[in-house]
Scaffold this motif. Structure first.
Motif, short mmCIF file in Angstrom:
data_model
loop_
_atom_site.label_atom_id
_atom_site.label_comp_id
_atom_site.label_asym_id
_atom_site.label_seq_id
_atom_site.Cartn_x
_atom_site.Cartn_y
_atom_site.Cartn_z
N THR A 105 0.20 3.61 2.26
CA THR A 105 0.02 4.15 3.61
C THR A 105 1.37 4.27 4.30
O THR A 105 2.11 3.30 4.38
N ASN A 106 1.70 5.48 4.77
CA ASN A 106 3.00 5.69 5.41
C ASN A 106 3.13 4.87 6.69
O ASN A 106 2.20 4.79 7.48
N LEU A 107 4.30 4.26 6.86
CA LEU A 107 4.62 3.50 8.06
C LEU A 107 6.11 3.66 8.30
O LEU A 107 6.92 3.10 7.57
N GLY A 108 6.47 4.46 9.29
CA GLY A 108 7.89 4.71 9.54
C GLY A 108 8.51 5.38 8.33
O GLY A 108 7.97 6.33 7.79
N ARG B 179 8.91 -5.35 10.83
CA ARG B 179 8.09 -4.38 11.57
C ARG B 179 8.93 -3.38 12.36
O ARG B 179 8.42 -2.37 12.82
N SER C 72 6.32 2.37 3.48
CA SER C 72 4.88 2.26 3.33
C SER C 72 4.44 0.90 3.83
O SER C 72 5.20 -0.07 3.78
N ARG C 73 3.20 0.83 4.28
CA ARG C 73 2.69 -0.41 4.86
C ARG C 73 2.60 -1.51 3.80
O ARG C 73 2.23 -1.27 2.66
N GLY D 288 11.55 -1.96 10.90
CA GLY D 288 12.16 -1.11 9.89
C GLY D 288 13.49 -1.60 9.36
O GLY D 288 14.17 -0.89 8.63
N GLU E 272 9.84 0.04 0.78
CA GLU E 272 10.12 1.33 0.17
C GLU E 272 10.93 1.14 -1.09
O GLU E 272 11.51 0.08 -1.32
N GLY F 144 6.65 -5.88 7.33
CA GLY F 144 5.65 -4.91 7.78
C GLY F 144 5.60 -3.67 6.92
O GLY F 144 4.62 -2.93 6.96
N SER F 145 6.68 -3.41 6.15
CA SER F 145 6.69 -2.22 5.30
C SER F 145 7.64 -2.43 4.13
O SER F 145 8.37 -3.42 4.06
N THR G 160 0.85 -1.19 0.00
CA THR G 160 0.00 0.00 0.00
C THR G 160 0.89 1.24 0.00
O THR G 160 2.11 1.15 0.15
#
Length: 105
Positions: free
Chosen positions: A40-43, A75, A46-47, A77, A64, A61-62, A38
């Motif tokens: 959706t920003n996460l750290g 999760r 993106s998620r 990072g 980029e 978990g994310s 997605t």
């Protein structure tokens, strides 16, 4: 970082983050599973996540995009896999432990 990664980096296609959103089929060594990405920003990324995966990818978990490289992160990072775009709708790379991983759809 083996020579395979260097070759992949040299021949990799440009990656547009928006074009990666959605569901992907993951081949990871002998097994396959599903991944969703997605915007959706996460750290710092993106998620994203996986379903039915084994090994390192269960912790995803994310994600980029860094240059031409797609980095999958846990999760906390930390990078757990790096991939390069090798064709339309296909990305190839490896996990930190050296397992080959590819995304396609």
């Amino acid at each position: 970082t083996g020579t395979g990664d260097a070759t992949a980096a040299a021949t990799a296609l440009d990656v547009k983050k928006e074009s990666m959103v959605g569901n992907w089929r993951v081949a990871n060594g002998p097994s396959s599973c599903d991944m969703f990405l997605t915007l959706t920003n996460l750290g710092s990324g993106s998620r994203g996540g996986t379903r039915g995966c084994a090994g390192e990818l269960t912790a995803m978990g994310s994600w980029e995009v860094a240059g031409k490289q797609v980095v999958l992160k846990d999760r906390d990072g930390n990078a757990i896999a790096r991939l390069y775009k090798t064709a339309d709708s296909r990305f190839d790379g490896s996990t930190n432990s050296g397992q080959p991983v590819s995304l396609s759809r």
